[in-house]
Design an enzyme around this catalytic site. Sequence first.
Site, short mmCIF file in Angstrom:
data_model
loop_
_atom_site.label_atom_id
_atom_site.label_comp_id
_atom_site.label_asym_id
_atom_site.label_seq_id
_atom_site.Cartn_x
_atom_site.Cartn_y
_atom_site.Cartn_z
N SER A 1 41.82 50.16 44.20
CA SER A 1 43.00 49.81 43.40
C SER A 1 42.57 49.80 41.94
O SER A 1 41.46 49.36 41.61
CB SER A 1 43.49 48.43 43.81
OG SER A 1 44.32 47.91 42.81
N GLU B 1 35.08 47.44 29.92
CA GLU B 1 36.51 47.72 30.16
C GLU B 1 37.35 46.47 30.01
O GLU B 1 38.59 46.57 29.97
CB GLU B 1 36.73 48.24 31.60
CG GLU B 1 35.93 49.47 32.00
CD GLU B 1 34.58 49.10 32.59
OE1 GLU B 1 34.33 47.91 32.87
OE2 GLU B 1 33.74 50.01 32.76
N LYS C 1 31.14 37.34 38.78
CA LYS C 1 32.22 37.24 37.80
C LYS C 1 31.67 37.16 36.38
O LYS C 1 32.33 37.55 35.43
CB LYS C 1 33.09 36.01 38.09
CG LYS C 1 33.94 36.14 39.34
CD LYS C 1 35.21 36.93 39.08
CE LYS C 1 36.00 37.19 40.34
NZ LYS C 1 36.98 38.27 40.19
N GLU D 1 49.33 45.27 42.72
CA GLU D 1 48.63 45.98 43.79
C GLU D 1 49.58 46.36 44.93
O GLU D 1 49.47 47.44 45.52
CB GLU D 1 47.48 45.12 44.31
CG GLU D 1 46.46 45.90 45.12
CD GLU D 1 45.15 45.14 45.26
OE1 GLU D 1 44.65 44.64 44.24
OE2 GLU D 1 44.64 45.04 46.37
N CYS E 1 39.35 43.13 43.67
CA CYS E 1 39.20 41.89 42.90
C CYS E 1 37.80 41.29 42.98
O CYS E 1 37.50 40.38 42.22
CB CYS E 1 40.25 40.87 43.33
SG CYS E 1 40.48 40.76 45.08
N GLU F 1 51.38 49.27 43.73
CA GLU F 1 50.47 50.42 43.71
C GLU F 1 50.33 50.99 45.12
O GLU F 1 50.33 52.22 45.31
CB GLU F 1 49.10 49.97 43.17
CG GLU F 1 48.09 51.12 43.07
CD GLU F 1 46.70 50.62 42.66
OE1 GLU F 1 46.44 49.41 42.65
OE2 GLU F 1 45.85 51.51 42.35
N GLU G 1 31.27 40.68 35.58
CA GLU G 1 32.57 41.34 35.44
C GLU G 1 33.17 41.07 34.06
O GLU G 1 33.69 41.98 33.40
CB GLU G 1 33.53 40.82 36.52
CG GLU G 1 34.91 41.47 36.48
CD GLU G 1 35.88 40.84 37.49
OE1 GLU G 1 36.01 39.60 37.51
OE2 GLU G 1 36.50 41.58 38.25
N CYS H 1 35.61 34.56 48.94
CA CYS H 1 35.11 33.77 47.80
C CYS H 1 34.69 32.37 48.17
O CYS H 1 33.91 31.76 47.45
CB CYS H 1 36.17 33.70 46.72
SG CYS H 1 36.43 35.29 45.98
#
Length: 573
Positions: A318, A365, A357, A278, A298, A281, A360, A502
Amino acid sequence: MVTLTIDGQKVQVPKGTTVLEAARKLGIKIPTLCFLKGINEIGACRMCVVEVKGARNLQASCVYPVSEGMEVLTNTPRVRESRKTTLELLLSDHNLECPTCVRNLNCELQKLSEELGIKSIRYQGEKHKPKYDDFSPSIVRDTSKCILCRRCVSACHKIQGVGVISPNHRGFNTMVAPVFDKSLSEVACVNCGQCILVCPVGALKEKDDTDRVWQALADPEKHVIVQIAPAVRVSLGEEFGLGRGAIVTKKIPAALRRMGFDRVFDTDFTADLTIMEEGNEFLERLNHGGKLPLITSCSPGWIKFCEHYYPEFLENLSTCKSPQQMFGAVAKTYYAEKMGIDPSKIFVVSVMPCTAKKYEAQRPEMRASGYQDVDVVLTTREIARMLKEAGIDLALMPDEEFDEPLGISTGAGAIFGATGGVMEAALRTVYEVVTGKELERIDFTEVRGVEGIKEATIEIDGLKVNVAVAHGLSNAKKVLDRVKNGEANYHFIEIMCCPGGCVGGGGQPILNADERMELDYREVRGNAIYEVDRNMPLRKSHENPVVQQLYKEFLGHPLSEKSHELLHTHYTK
Ligand code: HC1
C-alpha cells in the site's frame, strides 16, 4: 508418559520433555540464562546443570530429555558450585555498571547473582575489548555487557528470518555482531528490536531519545504534542506494576499532561484515517486492475524487510504511510492551520511499542509537511523511564480523555495494535462502503489470534475476498513465498513485523525468560486490545467524526491529491 525422580520426588511427564520442564512441574526452579523457550534451547551457558545418576558429567537440563526411571539431583554441592563458578566467570568479563544500566533491576544476570548468593567474584582475568555501536537509529549494541547467550542471534534468525547478527571469531574472542564486525546500521537489520526483547542483560537497548523530549518540553517556544500508539495502552501499565496487558488508555493522557505536553493525542485517530485511505486504495486496485495482493504498509520493520529481501513485492505495498507518519503530516499542516500555530514551532513526539518507528520517522520521504513530520519517537520503555524520572506514577493517575481533535478515535483504530487488527479494521469499512449495508457481525474473528499465519475468505457483495495475515517476519516470508510460487491467491495481506503485531513490538516492556515460559504476552496484550475495541462507542473508522471533518475541511476525499501529497509514500529498492 515417562516416570522419573527429581530430588527424591516422582514425576510423570510426556516423552520428549526436558529435565528442566519436568522439574518445573514439581515446583523446582532450575536457574537458566541462555534458555528461552521455543527460541533458544541450546544448553550453552551451563547455568541449568544438574546431576543425572549414571552420567559422569553434569548435564544441561534445558536440553536433556527425560527417560524412564531417571534419577536427577538439582541441588547438590557439586551442582551449586558449578553454577556459581560459571556465573562468576561470566561476571569477571562483564562491566558491572548495574546502577547506570538501562536494565538495572530488570536484568537476568543481576537477578541470578542475587539468587545464587554471589558475594564476590573469585576470578579476575582478561576482559574483552568492548564495542559500543550506536550508529543505528533504533538499536544500540554494547558488547561490554554481552554474555554470549545467543538469544538475540536466535530471535533474529528464527523469529524474523533476518539473521544479521551471529557469533563472530572463536574462543575468548567470540563476539555477537553483524558480519565482519560491522555496525548494525551497515547491514540489512530491519530495526525491529526483537533482539532487545530477548536480551537477558543490557547488551542491546533502544537508542535513547528521552533527552531530546525533555529539552523540547522545557522550551517555551515549542508547542509539544504527543501521540500514543494503539499497543501502548495495553503495555505501559506493566512498567508501573499494573499487570501484563492492563488497559491504561485513560491514565495516559493524565500522566502526559502532568509531564508537560501541550496536547495529548492518539495514533488511533490516524489509524482510522489510514483505513479510509487504504480501504479505498484496495477497492481502487480491485476495481481497476491494480496490483494485487495489496499488502499493508504500517509496520516499518516489515517495510525495510520488503525493501531488502523481497523488492519484487514493493508494488504490492500500500502506498499509505503508517498512522504514525500520517499523524505527523496532519499535525504540522491541518492542525497547525486550524490552531493558528506556526508548524516550525510544533514538536511532534510519538510513543510507540516499536524501535523501527525511530528509523521510519527519519526516512527522507517523511517530510511532507515541509518539516520532519515526527520529531522524536520514544518507545514504551522510554516514556516509562521519563514518567518515573518526573515522579509520575501511572498507577495513581485519574482517568482523563485525549485532546481534540486528533485524539478522537474508534475501536477499529485500536485493534491496529494486535495481529490481524489492520485487516479487520479495513474489512469493517470496505464491507460497508461497498455494500452500503451495516455489518451484522462486526468482529472478524477469523483474522484474530496468535497463530503465525491466518487465512480467510470474506464475501463482500458477492465477491469472495481472500485475505492472509502474518506476524513475525519468518511467517511473512512463508506467505510471500506462497504468493511467489503461485500456491496462494490472496487479494489483501496484512503483515506485521513483530510477533503478535505491535503488542509484541521491540520497544515494549521486557519479560524475563521465566515469565515467558508461563505466559504468552502476545495473547494477553492482544486480548486487552480487543477489549478496548469492544468498549468503544464507535468501532468503524469511517464513523470517526473528526476523520470525516478532516476530509470535509482539508483533504477533500480519500485518495485526493492532497491525501496523496501528505499521506502516501513510495519505497526504495
Ligand atoms: Fe503499531 Fe501502527 S499499529 S504500526 O503496530 O499501524 O508501532 O501499536 O502505532 O503507525 O496505529 C506500532 C502499534 C502503531 C502505526 C498504528
